[in-house]
Write a protein that holds these residues in place. Structure first.
Motif, short mmCIF file in Angstrom:
data_model
loop_
_atom_site.label_atom_id
_atom_site.label_comp_id
_atom_site.label_asym_id
_atom_site.label_seq_id
_atom_site.Cartn_x
_atom_site.Cartn_y
_atom_site.Cartn_z
N GLU A 77 0.75 -1.06 -0.28
CA GLU A 77 -0.03 -0.28 0.14
C GLU A 77 0.42 1.42 0.19
N LYS A 78 0.67 2.23 -1.07
CA LYS A 78 1.69 3.74 -1.37
C LYS A 78 0.80 4.50 0.18
N PRO B 252 3.50 10.15 -1.22
CA PRO B 252 4.99 10.10 -2.11
C PRO B 252 6.44 9.06 -1.87
N SER B 253 6.60 9.28 -0.64
CA SER B 253 7.90 8.76 -0.35
C SER B 253 7.91 7.13 0.06
N SER B 254 6.40 6.39 0.68
CA SER B 254 6.68 5.03 1.99
C SER B 254 5.63 4.69 1.18
N VAL B 255 5.83 3.72 1.34
CA VAL B 255 5.10 2.72 1.15
C VAL B 255 4.62 1.79 2.32
N THR B 256 3.72 0.87 2.56
CA THR B 256 3.94 -0.23 4.07
C THR B 256 3.81 -1.94 3.24
N LEU B 257 4.49 -2.73 3.55
CA LEU B 257 4.04 -3.95 2.95
C LEU B 257 4.53 -5.01 3.90
N ARG B 258 3.09 -6.12 3.48
CA ARG B 258 2.70 -7.26 4.32
C ARG B 258 3.44 -8.40 4.02
N PHE B 259 4.01 -9.25 4.90
CA PHE B 259 4.51 -10.03 4.65
C PHE B 259 4.23 -11.36 5.75
N GLY C 286 17.68 4.50 -2.98
CA GLY C 286 18.08 2.96 -3.14
C GLY C 286 18.45 2.07 -2.89
N LYS C 287 19.50 0.93 -2.88
CA LYS C 287 19.01 -0.06 -4.34
C LYS C 287 18.04 -1.05 -3.36
N ALA C 288 17.72 -1.34 -2.69
CA ALA C 288 16.49 -2.51 -1.86
C ALA C 288 15.00 -1.49 -2.02
N SER C 289 15.30 0.04 -1.32
CA SER C 289 13.83 0.53 -1.06
C SER C 289 13.42 0.57 -2.69
N SER C 290 13.90 0.42 -3.57
CA SER C 290 13.57 0.66 -5.26
C SER C 290 13.29 -1.08 -5.38
N ILE C 291 14.21 -1.64 -5.16
CA ILE C 291 13.74 -3.11 -5.49
C ILE C 291 12.29 -3.29 -5.03
N LEU C 292 12.34 -3.59 -3.24
CA LEU C 292 10.86 -3.33 -2.35
C LEU C 292 9.69 -2.74 -3.45
N GLU C 293 9.48 -1.56 -3.21
CA GLU C 293 8.50 -0.93 -4.28
C GLU C 293 8.10 -1.39 -5.11
N CYS C 294 8.64 -2.31 -6.11
CA CYS C 294 8.12 -2.65 -6.93
C CYS C 294 7.27 -4.30 -7.01
N LEU C 295 7.75 -4.84 -5.73
CA LEU C 295 7.49 -6.03 -5.62
C LEU C 295 5.96 -6.20 -5.63
N ARG D 97 7.57 -0.45 6.64
CA ARG D 97 6.55 0.67 6.25
C ARG D 97 8.25 1.22 5.34
N ILE D 98 8.18 1.38 4.96
CA ILE D 98 9.85 1.45 3.58
C ILE D 98 9.82 2.71 3.30
#
Length: 250
Positions: free
Chosen positions: A12-13, A16-23, A78-87, A71-72
């Motif tokens: 969930e966006k 503009p600069s943060s995303v929440t991911l549930r795993f 950001g190497k990691a955040s750019s990948i996680l954002e597109c997951l 929350r990212i």
């Protein structure tokens, strides 16, 4: 040792600069974490073939163990955040954890007041900790403080109230200078002193966020009487390998 995998359940966006991911764990078993702990995600390899691993605090309450949220902060560099954002939901990642022996210690916090202070994105640790089972009967003895920059949109005040909707308890929010500002540390220290004047010296403390700020605050707490073994640190950035009694995120 077998590879440990997480599956993305939802994304969930938030701004503009943060995303929440549930795993959730890919094998659907219980995750078993304590509020305030973190996981290390392996999001892939860089152009040199080296693993990209990053630590993320668990935002969720530990009253629910079948999944958890992080929350990212989305950074262009950001190497990691750019990948996680597109997951996308259903995709899997290798992970390790949960980590965080200090907050996981059943003997911490000891009797007395507890200061939980976060700067910047360290608010995720603060929220996970104050919503944990171990703090459910301690909120009347807990002082929660978030030091943030004026333009920080990682998590809004209204979102904090939503996250803590089941509690009649919210962090005290203070505006501090940007990370590059030479007055940032002194300003943060002055805020701490004003809080101590009103609430007294805490018996316990947990500090998360900007390591440069946290180490000065830790030193001040020790100076005024908080026992050093009762102070935990989780530095999200400006880390120092020799920081005492805490966790260093990398």
């Amino acid at each position: 040792m077998s590879t440990k995998l997480l599956k993305l359940i939802s994304k969930e966006k938030e701004s503009p600069s943060s995303v929440t991911l549930r795993f959730a764990k890919s094998d659907a078993s219980s995750f078993e974490f304590v509020g305030g702990q973190y996981v290390i995600l392996n999001v892939g390899n860089d152009i040199e073939g080296k693993p990209i691993k990053r630590a993320y605090s668990i935002l969720s309450s530990d009253s629910i163990q079948d999944s958890f949220r992080i929350r990212i902060k989305c950074l262009n560099t950001g190497k990691a955040s750019s990948i996680l954002e597109c997951l996308e939901p259903g995709q899997e990642l290798e992970y390790s954890g949960p980590w965080g022996k200090f907050v996981g210690n059943p003997e911490w916090p000891s009797e007395g007041n507890t200061l939980v202070l976060a700067t910047d994105t360290g608010i995720t640790t603060l929220l996970g900790l104050v919503r944990s089972k171990k703090f459910s009967n301690r909120l009347d003895r807990t002082i929660a403080v978030w030091l943030k920059t004026e333009e920080e949109d990682f998590l809004s005040g209204s979102e904090i109230k939503n996250e803590l909707s089941e509690l009649s308890f919210y962090p005290n929010i203070f505006i501090i200078p940007f990370i590059s500002d030479p007055n940032r540390i002194q300003n943060s220290l002055e805020i701490l002193k004003s809080i101590i004047e009103k609430s007294g010296v805490p018996t316990n403390a947990f500090l998360s966020g900007d390591g440069n700020v946290l180490r000065v605050i830790q030193a001040e707490l020790i100076k005024i009487g908080t026992p050093e073994p009762n102070i935990g640190i989780e530095a999200f950035f400006n880390t120092a390998r020799n920081s005492a009694q805490g966790i260093v995120k990398v």
